[in-house]
Design a protein around this motif. Structure first.
Motif, PDB file in Angstrom:
ATOM      1  N   LEU A 144     -12.626   8.808   5.479  1.00  0.00           N
ATOM      2  CA  LEU A 144     -11.712   9.925   5.728  1.00  0.00           C
ATOM      3  C   LEU A 144     -11.397  10.675   4.439  1.00  0.00           C
ATOM      4  N   ALA A 145     -11.170   9.938   3.368  1.00  0.00           N
ATOM      5  CA  ALA A 145     -10.862  10.562   2.084  1.00  0.00           C
ATOM      6  C   ALA A 145     -12.024  11.438   1.619  1.00  0.00           C
ATOM      7  N   ALA A 146     -13.242  10.947   1.779  1.00  0.00           N
ATOM      8  CA  ALA A 146     -14.416  11.733   1.388  1.00  0.00           C
ATOM      9  C   ALA A 146     -14.533  12.993   2.239  1.00  0.00           C
ATOM     10  N   ALA A 147     -14.263  12.876   3.529  1.00  0.00           N
ATOM     11  CA  ALA A 147     -14.371  14.022   4.428  1.00  0.00           C
ATOM     12  C   ALA A 147     -13.309  15.075   4.134  1.00  0.00           C
ATOM     13  N   LEU A 148     -12.120  14.641   3.732  1.00  0.00           N
ATOM     14  CA  LEU A 148     -11.016  15.566   3.479  1.00  0.00           C
ATOM     15  C   LEU A 148     -10.924  15.999   2.024  1.00  0.00           C
ATOM     16  N   GLY A 149     -11.723  15.382   1.151  1.00  0.00           N
ATOM     17  CA  GLY A 149     -11.675  15.715  -0.265  1.00  0.00           C
ATOM     18  C   GLY A 149     -10.413  15.219  -0.942  1.00  0.00           C
ATOM     19  N   LEU A 150      -9.935  14.048  -0.505  1.00  0.00           N
ATOM     20  CA  LEU A 150      -8.712  13.456  -1.049  1.00  0.00           C
ATOM     21  C   LEU A 150      -9.016  12.115  -1.705  1.00  0.00           C
ATOM     22  N   ALA A 151      -8.054  11.617  -2.458  1.00  0.00           N
ATOM     23  CA  ALA A 151      -8.136  10.255  -2.973  1.00  0.00           C
ATOM     24  C   ALA A 151      -7.767   9.296  -1.838  1.00  0.00           C
ATOM     25  N   PRO A 152      -8.454   8.164  -1.719  1.00  0.00           N
ATOM     26  CA  PRO A 152      -8.114   7.208  -0.663  1.00  0.00           C
ATOM     27  C   PRO A 152      -6.656   6.758  -0.697  1.00  0.00           C
ATOM     28  N   SER A 153      -6.047   6.766  -1.860  1.00  0.00           N
ATOM     29  CA  SER A 153      -4.650   6.343  -1.978  1.00  0.00           C
ATOM     30  C   SER A 153      -3.688   7.308  -1.282  1.00  0.00           C
ATOM     31  N   ARG A 154      -4.145   8.505  -0.941  1.00  0.00           N
ATOM     32  CA  ARG A 154      -3.287   9.480  -0.246  1.00  0.00           C
ATOM     33  C   ARG A 154      -3.301   9.298   1.260  1.00  0.00           C
ATOM     34  N   LEU A 155      -4.082   8.327   1.746  1.00  0.00           N
ATOM     35  CA  LEU A 155      -4.128   8.027   3.176  1.00  0.00           C
ATOM     36  C   LEU A 155      -3.485   6.673   3.422  1.00  0.00           C
ATOM     37  N   GLU A 156      -2.502   6.652   4.294  1.00  0.00           N
ATOM     38  CA  GLU A 156      -1.784   5.415   4.613  1.00  0.00           C
ATOM     39  C   GLU A 156      -2.027   5.066   6.079  1.00  0.00           C
ATOM     40  N   LEU A 157      -2.436   3.833   6.320  1.00  0.00           N
ATOM     41  CA  LEU A 157      -2.631   3.362   7.682  1.00  0.00           C
ATOM     42  C   LEU A 157      -1.267   3.069   8.286  1.00  0.00           C
ATOM     43  N   LEU A 158      -0.912   3.819   9.321  1.00  0.00           N
ATOM     44  CA  LEU A 158       0.390   3.654   9.959  1.00  0.00           C
ATOM     45  C   LEU A 158       0.332   2.687  11.130  1.00  0.00           C
ATOM     46  N   ARG A 159      -0.727   2.782  11.906  1.00  0.00           N
ATOM     47  CA  ARG A 159      -0.816   2.025  13.141  1.00  0.00           C
ATOM     48  C   ARG A 159      -2.269   1.637  13.386  1.00  0.00           C
ATOM     49  N   GLY A 160      -2.474   0.452  13.965  1.00  0.00           N
ATOM     50  CA  GLY A 160      -3.809   0.049  14.389  1.00  0.00           C
ATOM     51  C   GLY A 160      -4.559  -0.817  13.410  1.00  0.00           C
ATOM     52  N   ALA A 161      -3.872  -1.612  12.614  1.00  0.00           N
ATOM     53  CA  ALA A 161      -4.552  -2.452  11.626  1.00  0.00           C
ATOM     54  C   ALA A 161      -5.570  -3.386  12.272  1.00  0.00           C
ATOM     55  N   THR A 162      -5.304  -3.841  13.497  1.00  0.00           N
ATOM     56  CA  THR A 162      -6.236  -4.750  14.169  1.00  0.00           C
ATOM     57  C   THR A 162      -6.824  -4.123  15.434  1.00  0.00           C
ATOM     58  N   SER A 163      -6.671  -2.819  15.578  1.00  0.00           N
ATOM     59  CA  SER A 163      -7.138  -2.111  16.770  1.00  0.00           C
ATOM     60  C   SER A 163      -8.234  -1.118  16.390  1.00  0.00           C
TER      61      SER A 163
END
Length: 92
Positions: free
Chosen positions: A64-83
């Motif tokens: 996702l970070a590569a697709a959006l041109g962001l650093a991975p640290s700017r993406l936070e997993l909110l829901r679905g860690a095991t889904s």
């Protein structure tokens, strides 16, 4: 042999799926190739990593970070860690 590069859609098409600061993704772990696809208005992520110890979640975050041109640290997993259905928040 080097692994093939991930197949990514147009960044604007991915940004169009962002709802406020949230992005919903359906994940297929253990795929043969890494790719992001947009199908029927949904973002689908295919990652090679297995769903063990958060490896697939980290692979999706990187994709996702590569697709959006962001650093991975700017993406936070909110829901679905095991889904397969996950929701990320885009910070900033």
């Amino acid at each position: 042999m080097a692994k093939p590069k991930a197949v990514l859609p147009d960044p604007e098409a991915v940004r169009a799926l962002v709802d406020g600061d949230r992005l919903a993704v359906r994940v297929t772990p253990g795929a043969r190739v890494e790719a992001l696809e947009i199908s029927e208005g949904r973002l689908l992520a295919k990652v090679r990593a297995k769903p063990e110890g958060g490896k697939a979640n980290n692979a999706v975050r990187g994709l996702l970070a590569a697709a959006l041109g962001l650093a991975p640290s700017r993406l936070e997993l909110l829901r679905g860690a095991t889904s397969r259905e996950k929701q990320f928040r885009i910070e900033g």
